[in-house]
Design a protein around this motif. Structure first.
Motif, PDB file in Angstrom:
ATOM      1  N   LYS A  80       0.842  -1.186   0.000  1.00  0.00           N
ATOM      2  CA  LYS A  80       0.000   0.000   0.000  1.00  0.00           C
ATOM      3  C   LYS A  80       0.883   1.244   0.000  1.00  0.00           C
ATOM      4  N   VAL A  81       0.630   2.107  -0.949  1.00  0.00           N
ATOM      5  CA  VAL A  81       1.423   3.327  -1.097  1.00  0.00           C
ATOM      6  C   VAL A  81       0.496   4.535  -1.071  1.00  0.00           C
ATOM      7  N   ILE A  82       0.877   5.549  -0.292  1.00  0.00           N
ATOM      8  CA  ILE A  82       0.078   6.773  -0.230  1.00  0.00           C
ATOM      9  C   ILE A  82       0.546   7.724  -1.325  1.00  0.00           C
ATOM     10  N   LYS A  83      -0.370   8.073  -2.203  1.00  0.00           N
ATOM     11  CA  LYS A  83      -0.050   8.940  -3.330  1.00  0.00           C
ATOM     12  C   LYS A  83      -0.705  10.302  -3.148  1.00  0.00           C
ATOM     13  N   ALA A  84       0.079  11.356  -3.336  1.00  0.00           N
ATOM     14  CA  ALA A  84      -0.442  12.718  -3.228  1.00  0.00           C
ATOM     15  C   ALA A  84      -0.997  13.156  -4.578  1.00  0.00           C
ATOM     16  N   ILE A  85      -2.216  13.694  -4.552  1.00  0.00           N
ATOM     17  CA  ILE A  85      -2.858  14.184  -5.770  1.00  0.00           C
ATOM     18  C   ILE A  85      -3.020  15.693  -5.650  1.00  0.00           C
ATOM     19  N   GLY A  86      -2.397  16.418  -6.539  1.00  0.00           N
ATOM     20  CA  GLY A  86      -2.443  17.869  -6.475  1.00  0.00           C
ATOM     21  C   GLY A  86      -1.052  18.450  -6.291  1.00  0.00           C
ATOM     22  N   THR A  87      -0.959  19.764  -6.365  1.00  0.00           N
ATOM     23  CA  THR A  87       0.330  20.446  -6.244  1.00  0.00           C
ATOM     24  C   THR A  87       0.294  21.475  -5.121  1.00  0.00           C
ATOM     25  N   LEU A  92       2.747  28.420   0.100  1.00  0.00           N
ATOM     26  CA  LEU A  92       2.778  27.674   1.357  1.00  0.00           C
ATOM     27  C   LEU A  92       4.209  27.314   1.737  1.00  0.00           C
ATOM     28  N   TYR A  93       5.011  26.985   0.717  1.00  0.00           N
ATOM     29  CA  TYR A  93       6.411  26.682   0.999  1.00  0.00           C
ATOM     30  C   TYR A  93       7.152  27.919   1.507  1.00  0.00           C
ATOM     31  N   ASP A  94       6.713  29.088   1.054  1.00  0.00           N
ATOM     32  CA  ASP A  94       7.347  30.332   1.506  1.00  0.00           C
ATOM     33  C   ASP A  94       7.065  30.605   2.980  1.00  0.00           C
ATOM     34  N   LYS A  95       5.924  30.125   3.460  1.00  0.00           N
ATOM     35  CA  LYS A  95       5.507  30.406   4.838  1.00  0.00           C
ATOM     36  C   LYS A  95       5.901  29.300   5.822  1.00  0.00           C
ATOM     37  N   TYR A  96       5.914  28.045   5.338  1.00  0.00           N
ATOM     38  CA  TYR A  96       6.075  26.920   6.256  1.00  0.00           C
ATOM     39  C   TYR A  96       7.202  25.983   5.790  1.00  0.00           C
ATOM     40  N   THR A  97       7.565  25.093   6.695  1.00  0.00           N
ATOM     41  CA  THR A  97       8.473  24.018   6.318  1.00  0.00           C
ATOM     42  C   THR A  97       7.737  23.080   5.369  1.00  0.00           C
ATOM     43  N   ARG A  98       8.459  22.194   4.715  1.00  0.00           N
ATOM     44  CA  ARG A  98       7.857  21.290   3.730  1.00  0.00           C
ATOM     45  C   ARG A  98       6.742  20.447   4.353  1.00  0.00           C
ATOM     46  N   LYS A  99       7.029  19.889   5.527  1.00  0.00           N
ATOM     47  CA  LYS A  99       6.051  19.011   6.172  1.00  0.00           C
ATOM     48  C   LYS A  99       4.781  19.778   6.540  1.00  0.00           C
ATOM     49  N   VAL A 100       4.936  20.970   7.120  1.00  0.00           N
ATOM     50  CA  VAL A 100       3.786  21.777   7.515  1.00  0.00           C
ATOM     51  C   VAL A 100       3.023  22.254   6.277  1.00  0.00           C
ATOM     52  N   ALA A 101       3.763  22.605   5.220  1.00  0.00           N
ATOM     53  CA  ALA A 101       3.124  23.056   3.982  1.00  0.00           C
ATOM     54  C   ALA A 101       2.241  21.954   3.402  1.00  0.00           C
ATOM     55  N   GLU A 102       2.710  20.702   3.456  1.00  0.00           N
ATOM     56  CA  GLU A 102       1.916  19.586   2.967  1.00  0.00           C
ATOM     57  C   GLU A 102       0.645  19.417   3.787  1.00  0.00           C
ATOM     58  N   MET A 103       0.771  19.543   5.115  1.00  0.00           N
ATOM     59  CA  MET A 103      -0.396  19.421   5.985  1.00  0.00           C
ATOM     60  C   MET A 103      -1.410  20.531   5.708  1.00  0.00           C
ATOM     61  N   LYS A 104      -0.926  21.766   5.524  1.00  0.00           N
ATOM     62  CA  LYS A 104      -1.811  22.896   5.236  1.00  0.00           C
ATOM     63  C   LYS A 104      -2.530  22.690   3.905  1.00  0.00           C
ATOM     64  N   ALA A 105      -1.806  22.184   2.907  1.00  0.00           N
ATOM     65  CA  ALA A 105      -2.397  21.949   1.595  1.00  0.00           C
ATOM     66  C   ALA A 105      -3.515  20.915   1.675  1.00  0.00           C
ATOM     67  N   ILE A 106      -3.319  19.918   2.503  1.00  0.00           N
ATOM     68  CA  ILE A 106      -4.353  18.886   2.688  1.00  0.00           C
ATOM     69  C   ILE A 106      -5.563  19.479   3.401  1.00  0.00           C
ATOM     70  N   GLU A 107      -5.304  20.296   4.441  1.00  0.00           N
ATOM     71  CA  GLU A 107      -6.396  20.932   5.181  1.00  0.00           C
ATOM     72  C   GLU A 107      -7.238  21.835   4.276  1.00  0.00           C
ATOM     73  N   LEU A 108      -6.572  22.512   3.345  1.00  0.00           N
ATOM     74  CA  LEU A 108      -7.252  23.435   2.444  1.00  0.00           C
ATOM     75  C   LEU A 108      -7.888  22.723   1.242  1.00  0.00           C
ATOM     76  N   GLY A 109      -7.647  21.441   1.126  1.00  0.00           N
ATOM     77  CA  GLY A 109      -8.210  20.683   0.017  1.00  0.00           C
ATOM     78  C   GLY A 109      -7.465  20.845  -1.286  1.00  0.00           C
ATOM     79  N   ILE A 110      -6.296  21.480  -1.228  1.00  0.00           N
ATOM     80  CA  ILE A 110      -5.493  21.676  -2.442  1.00  0.00           C
ATOM     81  C   ILE A 110      -4.861  20.356  -2.873  1.00  0.00           C
ATOM     82  N   VAL A 111      -4.468  19.587  -1.880  1.00  0.00           N
ATOM     83  CA  VAL A 111      -3.847  18.288  -2.125  1.00  0.00           C
ATOM     84  C   VAL A 111      -4.651  17.202  -1.415  1.00  0.00           C
TER      85      VAL A 111
END
Length: 213
Positions: A80-87, A92-111
């Motif tokens: 089982k592999v988790i695949k990210a859909i979206g960019t 977000l990268y300008d404001k947060y670290t990579r890990k936090v940016a990914e979490m924010k993108a998921i929360e916002l429904g971007i990814v």
């Protein structure tokens, strides 16, 4: 005539002595070259076993001490592999670290993240090695790696599965100069090290490290 015979005998003796000296110098050098080649091939095989064991545990929650089980899993199983859909936008990268940016993108429904299944064989050994050779120590004529499993309990009472795969010097260096193998084994034992190559451990949590790492 007598002097000529003596000269011939002395000449032959000198040549024989030179050959013996040369052989005594080259023997450990030749052994090391062959041993290094065996070392690299055996190390690769142990790393393949480790990859298969880690994949097996990700599905079954434990390791296996049976090569048939491990090979069948790689042939027939899936991961089982988790695949990210979206960019993730640069803002977000300008404001947060990579890990936090990914979490924010998921929360916002971007990814979005989706779990997909891929064949173990395609992931682990396609174009890498012959799966049927997984259990065999390279260049030994069919000698098999020793494969064992165990469990340890941490201070917080968590039971952790362990595995160990190994090949003693006598096995992976089989057929090379016997005295050189004995010397190599004695040196390892004097230093409190396993006299051979192995990955994992049956007594400690070491992240399945190889003893060459």
């Amino acid at each position: 005539m007598k002097k000529l015979i003596i000269s011939i005998i002395l000449g032959a003796a000198v040549i024989a002595l030179c050959f013996c000296i040369y052989d005594s110098i080259m023997q450990p050098i030749n052994f090391q070259k062959k041993a290094d080649w065996r070392y690299e091939q055996t190390k690769k095989s142990l790393m393949n076993i480790r990859d298969a064991q880690v994949a097996y545990k990700s599905i079954h929650g434990k390791y296996t001490n049976n090569f048939d089980t491990l090979q069948n899993f790689v042939k027939e199983g899936s991961l089982k592999v988790i695949k990210a859909i979206g960019t993730i936008p640069d803002s977000l990268y300008d404001k947060y670290t990579r890990k936090v940016a990914e979490m924010k993108a998921i929360e916002l429904g971007i990814v979005k993240r989706d779990t997909i299944e891929i064949a173990c064989y395609d992931s682990l050994c396609k174009d890498k090695y012959n799966l049927d050779s997984l259990r065999y120590v390279p260049l030994t004529g069919g000698k098999i790696f020793q494969l064992d499993t165990a469990h340890v309990e941490t201070a917080s009472k968590i039971v952790v599965p362990l595995f160990e795969a190994k090949a003693h010097n006598d096995v992976y260096l089989l057929g090379l100069d016997r005295q050189e193998i004995v010397n190599k084994t004695d040196e390892a034992e004097k230093n409190g090290k396993y006299p051979g190559l192995k990955v994992g451990s049956l007594t400690e949590i070491n992240n399945n490290a190889g003893n060459w790492e």
